[in-house]
Enzyme design. Sequence first.
Site, mmCIF file in Angstrom:
data_model
loop_
_atom_site.group_PDB
_atom_site.id
_atom_site.type_symbol
_atom_site.label_atom_id
_atom_site.label_comp_id
_atom_site.label_asym_id
_atom_site.label_seq_id
_atom_site.Cartn_x
_atom_site.Cartn_y
_atom_site.Cartn_z
ATOM 1 N N ARG A 124 0.802 -1.231 0.000
ATOM 2 C CA ARG A 124 0.000 0.000 0.000
ATOM 3 C C ARG A 124 0.833 1.277 0.000
ATOM 4 O O ARG A 124 0.412 2.285 -0.543
ATOM 5 C CB ARG A 124 -0.942 0.002 1.200
ATOM 6 C CG ARG A 124 -1.995 -1.083 1.070
ATOM 7 C CD ARG A 124 -3.082 -0.829 2.044
ATOM 8 N NE ARG A 124 -4.067 -1.889 2.038
ATOM 9 C CZ ARG A 124 -5.004 -2.012 2.958
ATOM 10 N NH1 ARG A 124 -5.073 -1.132 3.939
ATOM 11 N NH2 ARG A 124 -5.864 -2.995 2.903
ATOM 12 N N ASP A 183 -15.651 8.569 9.678
ATOM 13 C CA ASP A 183 -14.514 7.661 9.496
ATOM 14 C C ASP A 183 -13.255 8.517 9.480
ATOM 15 O O ASP A 183 -13.303 9.707 9.151
ATOM 16 C CB ASP A 183 -14.640 6.889 8.171
ATOM 17 C CG ASP A 183 -13.828 5.597 8.182
ATOM 18 O OD1 ASP A 183 -14.419 4.512 8.347
ATOM 19 O OD2 ASP A 183 -12.583 5.672 8.050
HETATM 20 C C1 SAM Z 1 -13.538 -2.754 8.600
HETATM 21 S S1 SAM Z 1 -14.192 -1.133 8.461
HETATM 22 C C2 SAM Z 1 -15.748 -1.326 9.293
HETATM 23 C C3 SAM Z 1 -16.888 -0.736 8.515
HETATM 24 C C4 SAM Z 1 -18.261 -0.963 9.109
HETATM 25 N N1 SAM Z 1 -18.364 -0.393 10.434
HETATM 26 C C5 SAM Z 1 -18.599 -2.419 9.145
HETATM 27 O O1 SAM Z 1 -18.603 -3.053 10.209
HETATM 28 O O2 SAM Z 1 -18.863 -2.979 8.066
HETATM 29 C C6 SAM Z 1 -13.214 -0.260 9.689
HETATM 30 C C7 SAM Z 1 -13.217 1.248 9.487
HETATM 31 O O3 SAM Z 1 -12.668 1.862 10.656
HETATM 32 C C8 SAM Z 1 -11.979 3.022 10.256
HETATM 33 N N2 SAM Z 1 -11.035 3.460 11.296
HETATM 34 C C9 SAM Z 1 -9.852 2.920 11.655
HETATM 35 N N3 SAM Z 1 -9.255 3.648 12.612
HETATM 36 C C10 SAM Z 1 -10.080 4.680 12.880
HETATM 37 C C11 SAM Z 1 -10.022 5.801 13.778
HETATM 38 N N4 SAM Z 1 -8.974 6.006 14.581
HETATM 39 N N5 SAM Z 1 -11.068 6.662 13.795
HETATM 40 C C12 SAM Z 1 -12.123 6.485 12.976
HETATM 41 N N6 SAM Z 1 -12.240 5.461 12.099
HETATM 42 C C13 SAM Z 1 -11.230 4.571 12.057
HETATM 43 C C14 SAM Z 1 -11.296 2.598 8.958
HETATM 44 O O4 SAM Z 1 -10.940 3.702 8.151
HETATM 45 C C15 SAM Z 1 -12.353 1.687 8.324
HETATM 46 O O5 SAM Z 1 -13.114 2.356 7.346
#
Ligand code: SAM
Length: 281
Positions: free
Chosen positions: A39, A147
């Site tokens: 990445r 996000d």
């Molecule tokens: C695997 S996705 C989950 C999406 C959705 N909630 C679901 O369960 O399908 C995890 C998300 O968490 C976000 N994320 C990671 N660290 C974060 C942070 N410190 N603050 C806010 N969002 C964060 C990532 O960018 C990503 O889009």
Amino acid sequence: MEQGEISLSDREFARIKSRVYQVAGISLSDAKRTLVVSRLSKIVRALGLPSFDAYVDYLERNGSASDGQDFVNALTTNLTRFYREDHHFEHLRSHVAGLIASKPRGTRLRIWSAGCSTGQEPYTIGMDLLAALPELKRWDFKILATDIDTAVLAKAAGGVYPENELNGLSAERARLLERAGSGSIRIPAAVRELVSFKPLNLIEPNWPMKGPFDAIFCRNVAIYFDKPTQGQVFSRLGKLLAPEAFLYIGHSENLGSGGEGFRLVGKTIYQIKQVNKRAAA
Ligand SMILES: C[S@@+](CC[C@H](N)C(=O)[O-])C[C@H]1O[C@@H](n2cnc3c(N)ncnc32)[C@H](O)[C@@H]1O
């Protein structure tokens, strides 16, 4: 190593891990080493830098906010889908049906999808509730979707997805989305209008929202944090929930040290413990 990829030493990997932990709370395991190389190599090359060491130096010394954002965007995991962990939407539907039965038209209803990725989670909430409970059109109903990753937020706000996102959905659910032509589907305007997408880093000390929320979805997000960070985030989410509201977390998560003050009411569904005022008096 794939063509165009830059080699990553142990020291460089440690620097990258430390930086993403510091800025986003994300704890990268050693298993994520290949992912880091694939990445970040593109970004390092585009900046014309010779190595990952030079890249971290650059971020630390003269990287702009947008360079910092590109670094975070590249290291998040954004896997999501419509109706993921279906039972949460069923539970929410019956909670909101109860609110509609007991409160007047125009009542405020606020739902937060924290870590919404490309938007399938908040849109599922909106589509599902509007379809099951059309009376909500006469409520003050809004969904906040946040996000840390600004690239996924831009996709989410567009509300257009490839048609294969419908795979695995029942025909009834698939009908909740519009066909947009050339193999795409679109979120109906009435649902898009319910959802506001905003950038928010959950480990930031100050969150701008005051709540209270009637439901918070924070699913498969804290899984990337270490235990202390998970505890802090869940505990802060609890402070923004209305008394009868629910917190929905991912299937493999638990509240850890943030669980004090919550009670488990269903599979990965929590509610704030009510202090028994009469007993306390
Ligand atoms: C695997 S996705 C989950 C999406 C959705 N909630 C679901 O369960 O399908 C995890 C998300 O968490 C976000 N994320 C990671 N660290 C974060 C942070 N410190 N603050 C806010 N969002 C964060 C990532 O960018 C990503 O889009």
